[in-house]
Write an enzyme that holds these catalytic residues in place. Structure first.
Site, PDB file in Angstrom:
ATOM      1  CG  ASN A   1      -1.696 -13.426  91.790  1.00 29.70           C
ATOM      2  OD1 ASN A   1      -1.379 -13.776  90.792  1.00 29.70           O
ATOM      3  ND2 ASN A   1      -2.125 -12.092  92.270  1.00 29.70           N
TER       4      ASN A   1
ATOM      5  CE  LYS B   1     -15.254  -7.888  91.658  1.00 29.95           C
ATOM      6  NZ  LYS B   1     -13.718  -7.942  91.543  1.00 29.95           N
TER       7      LYS B   1
ATOM      8  N   PRO C   1      -7.772  -0.446  95.412  1.00 33.90           N
ATOM      9  CG  PRO C   1      -7.206   1.020  93.716  1.00 33.90           C
ATOM     10  CD  PRO C   1      -6.613   0.238  94.981  1.00 33.90           C
TER      11      PRO C   1
END
Ligand code: CTP
Length: 433
Positions: A244, A375, A339
């Site tokens: 990215n 999160k 992950p």
């Protein structure tokens, strides 16, 4: 000239806050003129004090005209009863040294007092702020770093420096912060110092000790911080991959800001073109899986984890060891989820204090708040991906239990410093969620 200065003085209301602006002999001295102008504009009284070397770079007349006050130059001048080194310092709310050369920093660290400015600093009863400016080799020299660490340990506030083009033609760390940024830092410092003095629960504590208390709150000495930065690269075959546009600038700025505050920093970085901030423990990785491994190995030792990396959410299920040859038909790549490193760290039985980032292209607030909850991180810094990725500046919104805090558009190092100050405050409070 005198008449004009008096008129200007008369027009301004008498400033409540006064500083001594100490200027030492470096090329960045020219920026001190603009700094003085910006501070005076904010109604902060400025009295300039120049070392002999500083007068080679900027004239006392310039500083006198901009500040509307006589300039302090010489300890042997009898105009102030020969006690300028005591009286001028007593009247000040802070002494700001900008630029502070490596030589002057060394003098401060060792308590030398062989000219008026160093004597003023030694005899002061107020906070000291220092804006270093020097060539990158001088900045990196262990002696300079030792002296700065000593100054910080003595309670001084070190502002900058930053990285960039240097007067000597080199590129690197040691450039003084721009006048606008310094003016903002100084004004914020004076403001918070004033409120601290007003609400101090220990009013009998001498000013100097209150200064040390204040700074111990803002410092992260010895705190171990693990930072992820940059993009990850997920191989498709021997020569191609998925990545990215993250440059790593924000993560590296976070590492730099943490180092400035005295932290021990481990920087786990995906592939970037950036130089690691001097003093970090650097771990280079390529893929998300490698980044995850590097974090797992080091997280038990971390007090704070800051996930700045733009980790790829997917990897190629079966990367080819050889270059895939072009064919006629459609090529389908199978992808597997990676992950989530931040969620893993935040979910540990005894997690470090976790700070996450969120890069969103739309609905910034809603997505960021949802990400923080999902999160389970106490602090999350959100920005718009299209404005932040690869750029030198960004705007951040911090989300924590107290709500939202906007960090207006500024360069990434300034943002990182503000984020780290906020992190230090929450970390010290010890009740992240
Ligand atoms: N992060 C991580 N591991 C991943 C993905 C993200 O540690 N596999 C961390 C990033 O470092 C950042 C935060 O999680 O601190 C949010 O990353 P972001 O890319 O904004 O969000 P994602 O969780 O990937 O969600 P989405 O791409 O759907 O927005």
């Amino acid at each position: 000239m005198r008449g004009i200065m008096e008129q200007t003085r008369a027009k301004r209301t008498a400033p409540e806050t006064r500083i001594i602006l100490g200027i030492t002999g470096g090329i960045a001295a020219y920026k001190a003129a603009e700094l003085a102008r910006l501070l005076v504009k904010q109604n902060i009284g400025v009295r300039a004090a120049l070392t002999e070397a500083a007068t080679r770079f900027i004239t006392p007349v310039t500083m006198q005209a901009l500040t509307g006050r006589p300039v302090l130059l010489n300890q042997w001048d009898c105009a102030e009863n020969g006690m300028a080194h005591i009286s001028a310092g007593r009247a000040a709310d802070a002494i700001v040294i900008a630029p502070a050369t490596a030589d002057f920093i060394a003098k401060l660290a060792h308590g030398l007092a062989d000219d008026l400015l160093s004597t003023l600093c030694l005899a002061r009863d107020c906070p000291l702020l220092v804006a270093p400016a020097m060539n990158k080799q001088m900045w990196e020299n262990l002696a300079t770093q030792r002296n700065l660490a000593q100054l910080a340990a003595d309670g001084a506030t070190v502002l900058g420096p930053c990285s960039g083009a240097q007067a000597c033609g080199e590129e690197g760390m040691g450039r003084m912060l721009e006048a606008e940024e310094l003016a903002q830092e100084v004004a914020e410092f004076l403001q918070s110092n004033k409120s601290m003095n007003a609400i101090s629960p220990t009013p009998t504590l001498p000013r100097r000790e209150r200064e040390l208390v204040r700074h111990s709150d803002e410092r992260l000495d010895g705190v171990k911080i693990l930072v992820t930065a940059g993009p990850t690269y997920e191989a498709i075959d021997a020569v191609r991959g998925i990545t990215n546009r993250s440059s790593g600038k924000m993560g590296y700025a976070v590492a730099q800001a943490a180092l400035e505050m005295g932290a021990e920093v481990t920087l786990v970085s995906g592939p970037t073109a950036l130089e690691k901030p001097h003093g970090t423990q650097a771990v280079d990785v390529i893929s998300a899986a490698e980044m995850f491994e590097a974090v797992k190995q080091r997280v038990a030792d971390a007090d704070i984890f800051i996930g700045v990396a733009a980790v790829a959410d997917y990897r190629v299920a079966q990367p080819s060891a050889q270059k895939i040859k072009k064919g006629e038909g459609k090529l389908t790549l199978g992808l597997l989820p990676n992950p989530d490193i931040l969620a893993y760290v935040a979910g540990l039985p005894q997690p470090p204090f976790c700070v996450g980032f969120a890069a969103e292209s739309e609905n910034l607030r809603a997505h960021a708040a949802a990400k923080r909850a999902a999160k389970k991180v106490p602090l999350l810094a959100a920005n718009l991906a299209q404005q932040a990725i690869g750029a030198d500046e960004n705007e951040l919104i911090l989300f924590d239990d107290g709500g939202e805090h906007l960090l207006p558009r500024a360069d990434k190092l300034a943002q990182a410093r503000a984020l780290l100050r906020h992190t230090a405050k929450l970390y010290r409070q010890g009740k992240p969620r």
